[in-house]
Design an enzyme around this catalytic site. Sequence first.
Site, PDB file in Angstrom:
ATOM      1  N   HIS A   1     -95.157 -64.993 -79.092  1.00 56.78           N
ATOM      2  CA  HIS A   1     -96.210 -65.535 -78.354  1.00 56.78           C
ATOM      3  C   HIS A   1     -97.606 -65.279 -79.268  1.00 56.78           C
ATOM      4  O   HIS A   1     -98.483 -66.229 -79.166  1.00 56.78           O
ATOM      5  CB  HIS A   1     -96.720 -64.858 -77.008  1.00 56.78           C
ATOM      6  CG  HIS A   1     -95.026 -65.147 -76.223  1.00 56.78           C
ATOM      7  ND1 HIS A   1     -94.573 -64.019 -75.603  1.00 56.78           N
ATOM      8  CD2 HIS A   1     -94.716 -66.207 -75.668  1.00 56.78           C
ATOM      9  CE1 HIS A   1     -93.610 -64.596 -74.826  1.00 56.78           C
ATOM     10  NE2 HIS A   1     -93.743 -65.949 -74.877  1.00 56.78           N
TER      11      HIS A   1
ATOM     12  N   LYS B   1     -88.350 -67.498 -61.644  1.00 57.02           N
ATOM     13  CA  LYS B   1     -87.721 -66.027 -62.379  1.00 57.02           C
ATOM     14  C   LYS B   1     -88.149 -64.986 -61.881  1.00 57.02           C
ATOM     15  O   LYS B   1     -89.281 -64.823 -61.461  1.00 57.02           O
ATOM     16  CB  LYS B   1     -88.207 -66.515 -63.911  1.00 57.02           C
ATOM     17  CG  LYS B   1     -87.638 -67.773 -64.601  1.00 57.02           C
ATOM     18  CD  LYS B   1     -88.286 -67.572 -66.073  1.00 57.02           C
ATOM     19  CE  LYS B   1     -88.130 -68.729 -66.910  1.00 57.02           C
ATOM     20  NZ  LYS B   1     -88.789 -68.818 -68.191  1.00 57.02           N
TER      21      LYS B   1
ATOM     22  N   ARG C   1     -89.292 -73.107 -80.669  1.00 55.82           N
ATOM     23  CA  ARG C   1     -88.331 -72.410 -81.584  1.00 55.82           C
ATOM     24  C   ARG C   1     -87.162 -73.286 -81.716  1.00 55.82           C
ATOM     25  O   ARG C   1     -86.933 -74.043 -81.082  1.00 55.82           O
ATOM     26  CB  ARG C   1     -88.039 -71.324 -80.838  1.00 55.82           C
ATOM     27  CG  ARG C   1     -89.139 -70.238 -80.724  1.00 55.82           C
ATOM     28  CD  ARG C   1     -88.513 -69.039 -79.599  1.00 55.82           C
ATOM     29  NE  ARG C   1     -88.221 -69.881 -78.278  1.00 55.82           N
ATOM     30  CZ  ARG C   1     -87.899 -69.132 -77.100  1.00 55.82           C
ATOM     31  NH1 ARG C   1     -87.755 -67.813 -77.263  1.00 55.82           N
ATOM     32  NH2 ARG C   1     -87.651 -69.876 -75.989  1.00 55.82           N
TER      33      ARG C   1
ATOM     34  N   SER D   1     -88.812 -63.393 -74.704  1.00 56.42           N
ATOM     35  CA  SER D   1     -88.922 -62.154 -73.829  1.00 56.42           C
ATOM     36  C   SER D   1     -87.408 -61.571 -73.454  1.00 56.42           C
ATOM     37  O   SER D   1     -87.476 -60.348 -73.207  1.00 56.42           O
ATOM     38  CB  SER D   1     -89.514 -62.502 -72.907  1.00 56.42           C
ATOM     39  OG  SER D   1     -90.977 -63.005 -73.360  1.00 56.42           O
TER      40      SER D   1
END
Length: 157
Positions: free
Chosen positions: A17, A41, A90, A128
């Site tokens: 990030h 989440k 990514r 994460s």
Amino acid sequence: MRTAVYPGSFDPITNGHLDIIERSSKVFDKVIVSILTNSSKKPAFTVEERIEMIKKATAHIPNVEVDSFDGLLVNYVHEKKSNVIIKGLRAISDFEYEFQMAHANKMLAPDIETLFMMSSNNYQYLSSSLVKELANLNGSISELVPECIKQQIEEKF
Ligand code: PNS
């Protein structure tokens, strides 16, 4: 003044990030890093903890602001007088989901552009979730998160 919004969960912020924030802060006058608060989440860190960690990790970048939002991202981007959403991309795993979100956002707000920045090579497989998994199992997260927040993450697990 060109303002971009970089939205996400940041649970917690990683070096991946931070790489996107540093690079986009050189392209825009202001980058607002904003945490989605009403996510389905279940986060490990509270919004306040996440804001504090992002602030620490970006303290060296003067044109970065840290904030939170709920509801539709495009409404928030308009509120902030911006028309750019920054997303990090990514490897190939992010593509399908991000493609769908960019299209949904384009349909909702045609004036807003989603700009994708490719993650740097070392961070292609960083997430994460990986950080939380490693911290939980007492694995080293030194290479994965900013040094100034490492302890706070380790203490949580
Ligand atoms: O870091 P994340 O969890 O991948 O971030 C996802 C985020 C916050 C960017 C995304 O869930 C989002 O924009 N949510 C806001 C709700 C919204 O606007 N949805 C419509 C787009 S499909």
